[in-house]
Write a protein that holds these residues in place. Sequence first.
Motif, short mmCIF file in Angstrom:
data_model
loop_
_atom_site.label_atom_id
_atom_site.label_comp_id
_atom_site.label_asym_id
_atom_site.label_seq_id
_atom_site.Cartn_x
_atom_site.Cartn_y
_atom_site.Cartn_z
N MET A 1 50.26 32.88 47.41
CA MET A 1 51.20 33.44 48.36
C MET A 1 50.44 34.20 49.44
SD MET A 1 52.91 36.73 46.38
CE MET A 1 53.50 35.79 45.02
N SER A 2 51.14 34.59 50.45
CA SER A 2 50.52 35.35 51.52
C SER A 2 49.83 36.59 50.95
CB SER A 2 51.59 35.75 52.53
OG SER A 2 51.08 36.66 53.46
N PRO A 3 48.61 36.88 51.36
CA PRO A 3 47.87 38.02 50.81
C PRO A 3 48.57 39.37 50.95
CG PRO A 3 46.38 36.60 52.00
CD PRO A 3 47.78 36.10 52.28
N ARG A 4 49.47 39.51 51.90
CA ARG A 4 50.13 40.81 52.09
C ARG A 4 51.37 40.99 51.21
NH1 ARG A 4 51.76 37.86 56.72
NH2 ARG A 4 54.01 37.80 56.86
N LEU A 30 46.05 33.30 45.78
CA LEU A 30 45.44 32.08 46.30
C LEU A 30 46.23 31.61 47.51
CD1 LEU A 30 44.78 30.04 43.03
CD2 LEU A 30 43.17 31.47 44.30
N THR A 31 45.55 31.22 48.55
CA THR A 31 46.21 30.67 49.73
C THR A 31 45.89 29.19 49.88
OG1 THR A 31 44.40 31.39 51.14
CG2 THR A 31 46.30 32.88 50.93
N GLY A 32 45.14 28.65 48.93
CA GLY A 32 44.78 27.24 48.92
C GLY A 32 44.12 26.90 47.62
N PHE A 33 43.76 25.62 47.48
CA PHE A 33 43.06 25.15 46.28
C PHE A 33 41.79 24.40 46.67
CE2 PHE A 33 47.68 24.84 44.94
CZ PHE A 33 47.69 26.05 44.27
N VAL A 47 50.35 30.38 34.22
CA VAL A 47 51.55 30.62 35.02
C VAL A 47 51.13 30.90 36.45
CG1 VAL A 47 53.53 32.16 35.36
CG2 VAL A 47 52.79 31.58 33.04
N LEU A 48 51.83 30.30 37.40
CA LEU A 48 51.62 30.62 38.81
C LEU A 48 52.81 31.43 39.29
CD1 LEU A 48 50.35 27.27 40.37
CD2 LEU A 48 49.01 29.26 39.71
N LEU A 49 52.54 32.56 39.90
CA LEU A 49 53.56 33.37 40.54
C LEU A 49 53.45 33.07 42.03
CD1 LEU A 49 55.72 35.55 40.58
CD2 LEU A 49 53.90 37.25 40.57
N THR A 50 54.44 32.40 42.58
CA THR A 50 54.36 31.95 43.97
C THR A 50 55.34 32.72 44.84
OG1 THR A 50 56.02 30.20 43.65
CG2 THR A 50 53.72 29.63 43.20
N ALA A 75 60.63 34.32 45.81
CA ALA A 75 61.09 34.16 47.19
C ALA A 75 62.36 33.32 47.17
CB ALA A 75 60.00 33.51 48.03
N GLY A 76 62.72 32.80 48.31
CA GLY A 76 63.92 31.97 48.42
C GLY A 76 63.70 30.58 47.87
#
Length: 92
Positions: A1-4, A30-33, A47-50, A75-76
């Motif tokens: 997700m966005s770092p902020r 992470l902002t990419g892979f 688990v990924l928290l996105t 998020a939405g």
Amino acid sequence: MSPRLPARLFAGECGDRLRAVAGGDPGPPLTGFATAEERERLARARVLLTGWGSPVLDEAALAGAPHLVAVVHAAGSVKAHVTPPCSNGGSP
């Protein structure tokens, strides 16, 4: 997700509880892979928290996440980063 986002979404008691469940600080989002570090972290993830700004979870990302059992979205909509292989066990 966005770092902020983590500081905004998971502050105070909520962040404390999340770190307790995760077994410590999960590190920066992470902002990419693409990098070796990102791929290594993805390979260890259960688990990924996105959230907003999360990278796309396509077949390549899923193949690099052999221990992944869940994606939790804070998020939405997930339509920007979750692809069909995510919803049917990785099969096309």
